[in-house]
Design a protein around this motif. Sequence first.
Motif, PDB file in Angstrom:
ATOM      1  N   LEU A  68      14.368  42.010 -43.409  1.00 47.53           N
ATOM      2  CA  LEU A  68      13.428  43.072 -43.029  1.00 47.53           C
ATOM      3  C   LEU A  68      13.917  44.416 -43.565  1.00 47.53           C
ATOM      4  O   LEU A  68      15.072  44.786 -43.344  1.00 47.53           O
ATOM      5  N   PRO A  69      13.067  45.143 -44.265  1.00 46.41           N
ATOM      6  CA  PRO A  69      13.524  46.402 -44.869  1.00 46.41           C
ATOM      7  C   PRO A  69      13.706  47.567 -43.902  1.00 46.41           C
ATOM      8  O   PRO A  69      14.524  48.445 -44.144  1.00 46.41           O
ATOM      9  N   GLU A  70      12.941  47.592 -42.806  1.00 44.95           N
ATOM     10  CA  GLU A  70      12.974  48.779 -41.937  1.00 44.95           C
ATOM     11  C   GLU A  70      14.280  48.866 -41.151  1.00 44.95           C
ATOM     12  O   GLU A  70      14.756  47.871 -40.612  1.00 44.95           O
ATOM     13  N   LYS A  71      14.790  50.091 -41.066  1.00 42.57           N
ATOM     14  CA  LYS A  71      16.031  50.348 -40.339  1.00 42.57           C
ATOM     15  C   LYS A  71      15.873  49.988 -38.855  1.00 42.57           C
ATOM     16  O   LYS A  71      14.851  50.323 -38.247  1.00 42.57           O
ATOM     17  N   ASN A  72      16.857  49.333 -38.282  1.00 40.54           N
ATOM     18  CA  ASN A  72      16.880  48.971 -36.849  1.00 40.54           C
ATOM     19  C   ASN A  72      15.735  48.061 -36.402  1.00 40.54           C
ATOM     20  O   ASN A  72      15.460  47.953 -35.213  1.00 40.54           O
ATOM     21  N   LYS A  73      15.058  47.410 -37.345  1.00 36.74           N
ATOM     22  CA  LYS A  73      13.925  46.569 -36.968  1.00 36.74           C
ATOM     23  C   LYS A  73      14.374  45.349 -36.163  1.00 36.74           C
ATOM     24  O   LYS A  73      13.741  44.972 -35.167  1.00 36.74           O
ATOM     25  N   VAL A  74      15.472  44.746 -36.627  1.00 36.02           N
ATOM     26  CA  VAL A  74      15.967  43.549 -35.939  1.00 36.02           C
ATOM     27  C   VAL A  74      16.306  43.884 -34.485  1.00 36.02           C
ATOM     28  O   VAL A  74      15.956  43.142 -33.560  1.00 36.02           O
ATOM     29  N   GLU A  75      16.936  45.029 -34.283  1.00 36.67           N
ATOM     30  CA  GLU A  75      17.301  45.448 -32.920  1.00 36.67           C
ATOM     31  C   GLU A  75      16.036  45.650 -32.084  1.00 36.67           C
ATOM     32  O   GLU A  75      15.956  45.242 -30.939  1.00 36.67           O
ATOM     33  N   TRP A  76      15.040  46.281 -32.671  1.00 31.27           N
ATOM     34  CA  TRP A  76      13.805  46.572 -31.934  1.00 31.27           C
ATOM     35  C   TRP A  76      13.071  45.287 -31.547  1.00 31.27           C
ATOM     36  O   TRP A  76      12.607  45.133 -30.408  1.00 31.27           O
ATOM     37  N   LEU A  77      13.021  44.336 -32.489  1.00 31.63           N
ATOM     38  CA  LEU A  77      12.367  43.057 -32.170  1.00 31.63           C
ATOM     39  C   LEU A  77      13.148  42.352 -31.059  1.00 31.63           C
ATOM     40  O   LEU A  77      12.563  41.775 -30.134  1.00 31.63           O
ATOM     41  N   GLY A  78      14.481  42.452 -31.132  1.00 22.64           N
ATOM     42  CA  GLY A  78      15.335  41.849 -30.102  1.00 22.64           C
ATOM     43  C   GLY A  78      15.031  42.446 -28.726  1.00 22.64           C
ATOM     44  O   GLY A  78      14.961  41.722 -27.724  1.00 22.64           O
ATOM     45  N   GLU A  79      14.797  43.751 -28.701  1.00 25.51           N
ATOM     46  CA  GLU A  79      14.474  44.407 -27.415  1.00 25.51           C
ATOM     47  C   GLU A  79      13.138  43.908 -26.866  1.00 25.51           C
ATOM     48  O   GLU A  79      12.989  43.684 -25.667  1.00 25.51           O
ATOM     49  N   LEU A  80      12.157  43.743 -27.758  1.00 25.68           N
ATOM     50  CA  LEU A  80      10.843  43.247 -27.306  1.00 25.68           C
ATOM     51  C   LEU A  80      10.982  41.851 -26.714  1.00 25.68           C
ATOM     52  O   LEU A  80      10.381  41.532 -25.678  1.00 25.68           O
ATOM     53  N   VAL A  81      11.775  41.033 -27.383  1.00 27.52           N
ATOM     54  CA  VAL A  81      11.961  39.654 -26.906  1.00 27.52           C
ATOM     55  C   VAL A  81      12.697  39.673 -25.564  1.00 27.52           C
ATOM     56  O   VAL A  81      12.295  38.999 -24.609  1.00 27.52           O
ATOM     57  N   GLU A  82      13.726  40.482 -25.483  1.00 37.85           N
ATOM     58  CA  GLU A  82      14.501  40.537 -24.238  1.00 37.85           C
ATOM     59  C   GLU A  82      13.629  41.004 -23.063  1.00 37.85           C
ATOM     60  O   GLU A  82      13.665  40.452 -21.979  1.00 37.85           O
ATOM     61  N   ASP A  83      12.816  42.021 -23.343  1.00 40.68           N
ATOM     62  CA  ASP A  83      11.920  42.536 -22.302  1.00 40.68           C
ATOM     63  C   ASP A  83      10.992  41.426 -21.798  1.00 40.68           C
ATOM     64  O   ASP A  83      10.809  41.241 -20.596  1.00 40.68           O
ATOM     65  N   ALA A  84      10.429  40.649 -22.759  1.00 39.93           N
ATOM     66  CA  ALA A  84       9.498  39.587 -22.369  1.00 39.93           C
ATOM     67  C   ALA A  84      10.225  38.495 -21.581  1.00 39.93           C
ATOM     68  O   ALA A  84       9.709  37.994 -20.577  1.00 39.93           O
ATOM     69  N   VAL A  85      11.421  38.154 -22.040  1.00 38.12           N
ATOM     70  CA  VAL A  85      12.177  37.082 -21.371  1.00 38.12           C
ATOM     71  C   VAL A  85      12.560  37.508 -19.950  1.00 38.12           C
ATOM     72  O   VAL A  85      12.445  36.739 -18.996  1.00 38.12           O
ATOM     73  N   THR A  86      12.954  38.775 -19.812  1.00 37.29           N
ATOM     74  CA  THR A  86      13.308  39.274 -18.476  1.00 37.29           C
ATOM     75  C   THR A  86      12.112  39.169 -17.528  1.00 37.29           C
ATOM     76  O   THR A  86      12.263  38.972 -16.332  1.00 37.29           O
ATOM     77  N   LYS A  87      10.895  39.315 -18.124  1.00 32.20           N
ATOM     78  CA  LYS A  87       9.702  39.314 -17.267  1.00 32.20           C
ATOM     79  C   LYS A  87       9.031  37.942 -17.177  1.00 32.20           C
ATOM     80  O   LYS A  87       7.883  37.847 -16.759  1.00 32.20           O
ATOM     81  N   GLY A  88       9.721  36.911 -17.651  1.00 31.51           N
ATOM     82  CA  GLY A  88       9.211  35.562 -17.401  1.00 31.51           C
ATOM     83  C   GLY A  88       8.756  34.758 -18.601  1.00 31.51           C
ATOM     84  O   GLY A  88       8.347  33.609 -18.446  1.00 31.51           O
ATOM     85  N   ALA A  89       8.801  35.323 -19.818  1.00 37.22           N
ATOM     86  CA  ALA A  89       8.415  34.523 -20.993  1.00 37.22           C
ATOM     87  C   ALA A  89       9.625  33.704 -21.454  1.00 37.22           C
ATOM     88  O   ALA A  89      10.760  34.032 -21.128  1.00 37.22           O
TER      89      ALA A  89
END
Length: 532
Positions: free
Chosen positions: A359-380
């Motif tokens: 992925l070319p965008e800076k910090n994209k991997v971290e940001w996607l990781g945060e989205l996933v973590e948020d969803a998992v914390t909330k039950g996904a």
Amino acid sequence: MPFDLENAFYAEEDIPEKFRLKKFALNRQYLLNGEILTYDKGTEVYSPLRIKERSKIKLVMVGEYPELSRKEALDSLKAALDSYKGGTGEWAKMRVGDRISCVQDFISKIKNIREEFALLEMWEIAKPYPSCLDEFDRTVRYIEDTITSLQNLDKKSSGIISVENFVAQVRRTPLGIVLCMGPFNYPLNETFAMLIPALIMGNSVIVKPPRYGALCLSLFMPAFACSFPKGTINFINGDGEGIIGPIIKSGEVNALGFIGSTQVAKLLINQHPHGNRLRTILGLEAKNPAFILSDADLEKASKECVKGALEFNGQRCTALKHIWVDEKITEKFLQIFCNEVDSLKCGMPWEEGVTVTPLPEKNKVEWLGELVEDAVTKGARIINKNGGKSSGNLYYPTVLYPVTSDMKIYHVEQFGPVIPVSSFADIDELKDYLFTSDYGQQASIFSTSAAKAIPLLDILVHQVSRVNLNSQCRRGPDEFPFTGRKDSAEGTLSVYDALRAFSIRSLAVANEDGRALFFDALKENTSDFLWI
Ligand code: G3H
């Protein structure tokens, strides 16, 4: 399947010769008033593709784009204004046939940079090489079709019309100064789909290429410099705030073609001192949903949804960014879908059949990781085998289920390889989601019966601007109107619409008292406007 830095990246000598990064003359060049200039300050561009050297992973510098200042930005505006001269400049008043000849000359000059462009784009944004070639070919086709469309438009609109006791000559005329800003994911196609129609209609244009993808666009500058009168097309690079702010604040920009975020679009538009004078053609965020109905062909729907969600790592404005499945078939669908996702090839963009690339965008991997973590914390749950894995700037496609409205991924445009899935009991349940969504670009319906698809289709056509039946969302063919409702777009682009978006109709009209003058002027045949 290689999925760690060690294995995914190559040692330089292992990269097939054809795909090695060549030495390009990319030394902080920009196009101002017909001349290609070199600036003394630049920003180094590093490839998202890294190279293995012994046991280390090395960054690769691709080139430098100029980090221009306010002064050069205002110089480009001056060049555009001087060439336009309030519509009396050479280009603005040139007859359509002559403008078309310049564009044809431009096409003939760029055809030989096809491979050079594709290679550089691949190194800049990690797009699979065949897709880079496709982007080039599609753009050339777009320019050729634009010429044909303009010839038809001109033929149709250049006659004299009579209405009641009036006679009139109606022509499309340029708007003035156009600022074009395309996105990194299709730096060539999306930029040129605005800039070529703007240019061919007689406007003078300033282009600010995206940060990633700036270098491959600069390969076109010599052809622009040769084919068009000076000042009609200018390329500037640098920090958006520092160089675009002053141009917009001048109040001299008449149209803005922008593909990017609503936040940046608002920031730009609000700086114009006469907002009502600025025409805006915007492609903004989208979060296109796919709806898998209970009678869908699950094998076909899965294949199509994988392509829709994950081509170029999901970095398409038209990508499928939320999948809704009828609860009666959710388990079965997800099984097939996840197998399909986990079979995708991850690697370097020159490898045959590769889908997942860095992925070319800076910090994209971290940001996607945060989205996933948020969803998992909330039950996904992450429900595909390789989901949630990342290494460096590689992020493996991750399927999340069940996604609900309290999760961030439900609302934001992920623009990356994370796929939220939700289930629904009946179509009524979807209404609330659809009516309250801020997005309105496209949607897909997967079903085998018209009786089931129609009720949803009839709701969707009022919420999005294109509904795709048993296929993923996409922009093409470029003859079709490409737009969006709500926060997803402003204005419409297509070969046909873009010519209209970047021009305005003007007319010379006469009643009985002016008739003699009207026809005398026609006979004179010296006017740039009133002639047949
Ligand atoms: O990012 C938006 C692109 O214009 C998508 O084009 O749907 O033809 O891939 P496409």
